[in-house]
Write a protein that holds these residues in place. Structure first.
Motif, mmCIF file in Angstrom:
data_model
loop_
_atom_site.group_PDB
_atom_site.id
_atom_site.type_symbol
_atom_site.label_atom_id
_atom_site.label_comp_id
_atom_site.label_asym_id
_atom_site.label_seq_id
_atom_site.Cartn_x
_atom_site.Cartn_y
_atom_site.Cartn_z
ATOM 1 N N VAL A 1 78.289 35.163 65.710
ATOM 2 C CA VAL A 1 78.114 34.930 67.147
ATOM 3 C C VAL A 1 77.494 36.156 67.817
ATOM 4 C CG1 VAL A 1 79.310 34.462 69.324
ATOM 5 C CG2 VAL A 1 79.942 33.212 67.258
ATOM 6 N N SER A 2 77.903 37.349 67.397
ATOM 7 C CA SER A 2 77.312 38.569 67.965
ATOM 8 C C SER A 2 75.818 38.629 67.688
ATOM 9 C CB SER A 2 78.001 39.810 67.385
ATOM 10 O OG SER A 2 79.346 39.881 67.809
ATOM 11 N N CYS A 3 75.409 38.231 66.482
ATOM 12 C CA CYS A 3 73.982 38.210 66.146
ATOM 13 C C CYS A 3 73.255 37.155 66.966
ATOM 14 C CB CYS A 3 73.803 37.944 64.654
ATOM 15 S SG CYS A 3 74.281 39.346 63.616
ATOM 16 N N ALA A 4 73.898 36.016 67.198
ATOM 17 C CA ALA A 4 73.304 34.980 68.050
ATOM 18 C C ALA A 4 73.056 35.533 69.447
ATOM 19 C CB ALA A 4 74.213 33.760 68.111
ATOM 20 N N GLN A 5 74.035 36.261 69.958
ATOM 21 C CA GLN A 5 73.899 36.822 71.314
ATOM 22 C C GLN A 5 72.863 37.933 71.403
ATOM 23 O OE1 GLN A 5 78.444 37.194 72.221
ATOM 24 N NE2 GLN A 5 77.359 36.949 74.171
ATOM 25 N N ALA A 6 72.491 38.505 70.271
ATOM 26 C CA ALA A 6 71.483 39.569 70.265
ATOM 27 C C ALA A 6 70.061 39.014 70.342
ATOM 28 C CB ALA A 6 71.639 40.428 69.009
ATOM 29 N N ALA A 7 69.921 37.687 70.283
ATOM 30 C CA ALA A 7 68.590 37.072 70.333
ATOM 31 C C ALA A 7 67.949 37.288 71.701
ATOM 32 C CB ALA A 7 68.701 35.575 70.041
ATOM 33 N N SER A 8 66.640 37.198 71.724
ATOM 34 C CA SER A 8 65.915 37.265 72.989
ATOM 35 C C SER A 8 66.356 36.123 73.900
ATOM 36 C CB SER A 8 64.403 37.166 72.743
ATOM 37 O OG SER A 8 63.957 38.253 71.963
ATOM 38 N N LYS B 1 82.809 36.122 64.166
ATOM 39 C CA LYS B 1 82.478 37.042 65.255
ATOM 40 C C LYS B 1 81.129 37.709 65.022
ATOM 41 C CE LYS B 1 84.308 40.952 67.906
ATOM 42 N NZ LYS B 1 85.437 41.909 68.083
ATOM 43 N N ALA B 2 80.847 38.107 63.786
ATOM 44 C CA ALA B 2 79.569 38.761 63.474
ATOM 45 C C ALA B 2 78.399 37.801 63.693
ATOM 46 C CB ALA B 2 79.576 39.266 62.041
ATOM 47 N N SER C 1 85.923 33.788 57.609
ATOM 48 C CA SER C 1 86.936 34.614 58.263
ATOM 49 C C SER C 1 86.584 34.766 59.735
ATOM 50 C CB SER C 1 86.986 36.000 57.608
ATOM 51 O OG SER C 1 85.790 36.726 57.865
ATOM 52 N N ASP C 2 87.552 35.152 60.531
ATOM 53 C CA ASP C 2 87.290 35.401 61.951
ATOM 54 C C ASP C 2 86.265 36.512 62.131
ATOM 55 O OD1 ASP C 2 89.046 33.422 62.707
ATOM 56 O OD2 ASP C 2 90.732 34.788 63.068
ATOM 57 N N GLU C 3 86.280 37.490 61.229
ATOM 58 C CA GLU C 3 85.317 38.593 61.303
ATOM 59 C C GLU C 3 83.894 38.074 61.066
ATOM 60 O OE1 GLU C 3 89.259 40.115 60.844
ATOM 61 O OE2 GLU C 3 88.169 38.692 59.566
ATOM 62 N N GLN C 4 83.740 37.168 60.102
ATOM 63 C CA GLN C 4 82.418 36.599 59.835
ATOM 64 C C GLN C 4 81.921 35.787 61.038
ATOM 65 O OE1 GLN C 4 83.667 34.664 56.130
ATOM 66 N NE2 GLN C 4 81.974 35.690 55.070
#
Length: 249
Positions: free
Chosen positions: A31-38, A28-29, A23-26
């Motif tokens: 990608v958001s976790c990817a962006q939270a990486a160091s 987005k989640a 889903s688009d929600e999955q």
């Protein structure tokens, strides 16, 4: 043992997915976790391209060696080293940044940033009950990948990641023994110890393949690696990197 550690230790590559899209929600989640990486010095030198279009997936699958799971999955992500935005920043701020962008150091930063983001994405996906598989085969023909994904100079597609609902889950491949990978205070250079660890691991891997294939395969890890490394592959990469204005000064 907590849920995060359990998820990490249960990782395995999934190459058979159900016919069910994320889903688009999955997405987005993940990608958001990817962006939270160091990210080194907050440089954020990567981009992620999501592929839903089946025909694009098919073309990428052909480039990657006709791997069907690059087509049949819940979603395909392509992770890129990206210093294009930093070139734009230099123009906006009227600073000379090309020399820095074209250095080996910044190239390494972009590679590391992309890898860290991807691993965060992988863990996020697996925590949702999804499976993943990294696709390094897109580097077989990067000129074609760049044309397909329309990436500008200073952007290099590094690898894909297929994500989806597992149809089939294989046994987990045993990793190298921890004492061979983890060194305290200094690198272990006693070759007799080093070789013994490799020989022990070779036996573990040979037994793993023998059991998994009913005796069809018994190859050792050292044998696999030597056969792979004996063949020169993707030797165009230095020229490709330089052509895309990551000149590795």
């Amino acid at each position: 043992m907590n849920e995060v550690i359990t998820t990490l230790l249960n990782h395995r590559s999934i190459r058979h997915f159900k016919d069910q899209q994320l889903s688009d929600e999955q997405i987005k989640a993940i990608v958001s976790c990817a962006q939270a990486a160091s990210t080194s010095s907050f440089i954020q030198a990567y981009s992620i391209i999501g592929i839903k279009d089946k025909e694009k997936k098919r073309k990428l699958a052909e480039i990657a060696g006709n791997q069907e799971y690059v087509v049949e999955n819940g979603h395909l992500f392509v992770f890129c080293a990206d210093l294009f935005r930093h070139e734009m920043i230099g123009e906006i701020e009227q600073k000379e940044v090309a020399s820095s962008i074209e250095s080996t150091e910044k190239f390494m930063v972009a590679l590391i940033d992309a890898a860290l983001a991807a691993q965060n994405a992988a863990i996020a996906a697996e925590s949702m009950g999804l499976g993943i598989c990294y696709i390094g085969g897109i580097r077989n023909k990067l000129d074609e990948v760049k044309n397909l994904l329309k990436t500008p100079e200073r952007v290099i597609p590094l690898f894909g990641m297929t994500v989806g609902y597992p149809e089939k889950i294989n046994d987990q491949k045993p990793r190298l023994p921890q004492e061979h990978v983890y060194h305290e205070e200094e690198y272990e250079q006693d070759k007799s110890v080093y070789l013994q660890q490799l020989q022990d691991y070779d036996q573990v891997i040979s037994s793993y393949y023998e059991e998994r294939t009913g005796g069809i395969r018994k190859d050792r890890w050292s044998e696999q690696m030597a056969n792979m490394l004996e063949k020169q592959t993707r030797m165009y990469m230095k020229e490709f990197v330089q052509k895309n204005k990551m000149n590795l000064r």
